[in-house]
Design a protein around this motif. Structure first.
Motif, short mmCIF file in Angstrom:
data_model
loop_
_atom_site.label_atom_id
_atom_site.label_comp_id
_atom_site.label_asym_id
_atom_site.label_seq_id
_atom_site.Cartn_x
_atom_site.Cartn_y
_atom_site.Cartn_z
N LYS A 195 71.78 49.01 30.63
CA LYS A 195 71.78 50.01 29.45
C LYS A 195 71.13 51.11 29.96
N VAL A 197 85.14 48.55 37.32
CA VAL A 197 83.84 48.97 36.74
C VAL A 197 83.11 47.85 36.61
N GLU A 198 81.76 48.05 36.94
CA GLU A 198 80.70 47.06 36.59
C GLU A 198 79.60 47.80 35.79
N TYR A 199 79.52 47.22 34.64
CA TYR A 199 78.25 47.82 33.81
C TYR A 199 77.14 47.09 34.26
N ALA A 201 73.48 52.60 36.46
CA ALA A 201 73.81 51.85 35.31
C ALA A 201 75.10 51.27 35.17
N VAL A 202 76.13 52.03 35.99
CA VAL A 202 77.57 51.62 36.29
C VAL A 202 77.84 52.00 37.49
N SER A 255 80.44 56.81 30.56
CA SER A 255 80.36 56.52 31.95
C SER A 255 81.43 56.46 32.66
N CYS A 256 82.59 55.78 32.24
CA CYS A 256 83.89 55.91 32.97
C CYS A 256 84.45 57.36 33.15
N HIS A 307 77.21 55.31 26.26
CA HIS A 307 78.51 54.59 26.13
C HIS A 307 79.07 54.11 27.49
N ALA A 308 79.68 52.80 27.40
CA ALA A 308 80.12 52.56 28.91
C ALA A 308 81.48 53.30 29.22
N THR A 349 72.59 53.48 23.36
CA THR A 349 72.66 53.81 24.62
C THR A 349 73.96 54.43 25.27
N ASN A 352 76.58 54.70 22.15
CA ASN A 352 77.35 53.47 21.47
C ASN A 352 76.43 53.23 20.20
#
Length: 170
Positions: free
Chosen positions: A117, A112-114, A155-156, A83-84, A79-80, A77, A73
Motif C-alpha cells: 500500500k 502487474v504485481e501489487y 509499491a507496484v 499506479s497502472c 489506487h492500484a 491509499t 482508493n
C-alpha cells in the motif's frame, strides 16, 4: 542493420518528435509541465492522475504523480489502477523516444504485481538495459516499470509488452 546506441538515438536522425520537443521544453520554466500537459491532451486518460514527466530519454522515463483524493482508493491509499496508469504512461513515453522514427509501437500486454500500500506521492520508472535492434520483423519489447513511494519503496511492479513494428508506407 546496426543497432543504434543511446547516443545516436538522442542526437541523430532517429530522434522522435516527442524527444526533440522534450529536449526543447524541459529547459524552460514550467517546460516539463507544459510537455506533460500536451501528452495528456493527446491521451486524456493519463491526465486523471495529474502526472509530470520528469525524465525522458532513450531507454528511460520517469513520471511523478501526487497522492490526491482522485487517485486514492477506499482505503485512502494510492489506487492500484492509478499506479497502472502511471506505469503505462512511463513505458509508453520511454518506448516512443527509444524506437526509431521508422517504427511504431502499441502496448499489447501488461502484468502487474501489487507489492505494498502507498500513501505518498508516487514515481514511476520505466527503463530498459539495452536498446534492441529494430528491423523489418515485429519485436515484442518488454518494458519493466517500478512505481515507488517517496521513500523509495516499490509499491507496484509492472511489465508492459510493447509490439514494435516498421511503419507501412502506402
Amino acid at each position: 542493420m546496426n543497432n543504434p546506441t543511446v547516443q545516436e538515438y538522442s542526437t541523430g536522425s532517429t530522434k522522435s518528435t516527442n524527444l526533440r520537443l522534450w529536449n526543447t521544453l524541459r529547459q524552460l520554466p514550467l517546460g516539463k509541465q507544459l510537455f506533460t500537459t500536451g501528452v495528456c491532451f493527446k491521451a486524456p486518460y493519463f491526465g486523471t492522475i495529474h502526472p509530470e514527466i520528469t525524465i525522458l530519454e532513450p531507454a528511460r522515463c520517469e513520471v511523478r504523480a501526487p497522492n490526491r483524493r482522485g487517485s486514492r482508493n477506499h482505503l485512502g491509499t494510492f489506487h492500484a489502477i492509478a499506479s497502472c496508469n502511471m506505469a503505462e504512461l512511463a513505458a509508453g513515453m520511454m518506448t516512443d523516444v527509444t524506437v526509431p522514427v521508422t517504427h511504431r509501437w502499441i502496448p499489447v500486454g501488461m502484468t502487474v504485481e501489487y507489492l505494498a500500500k502507498a500513501a505518498t506521492d508516487m514515481r514511476a520508472v520505466a527503463a530498459i538495459d539495452a536498446i534492441p535492434a529494430f528491423g523489418d520483423d515485429p519485436v515484442d519489447l518488454e518494458v519493466p516499470v517500478e512505481v515507488l513511494t517517496t521513500d523509495g519503496m516499490v509499491a507496484v511492479r509492472a511489465r508492459i509488452t510493447m509490439r514494435v513494428a516498421r511503419k507501412k508506407h502506402d
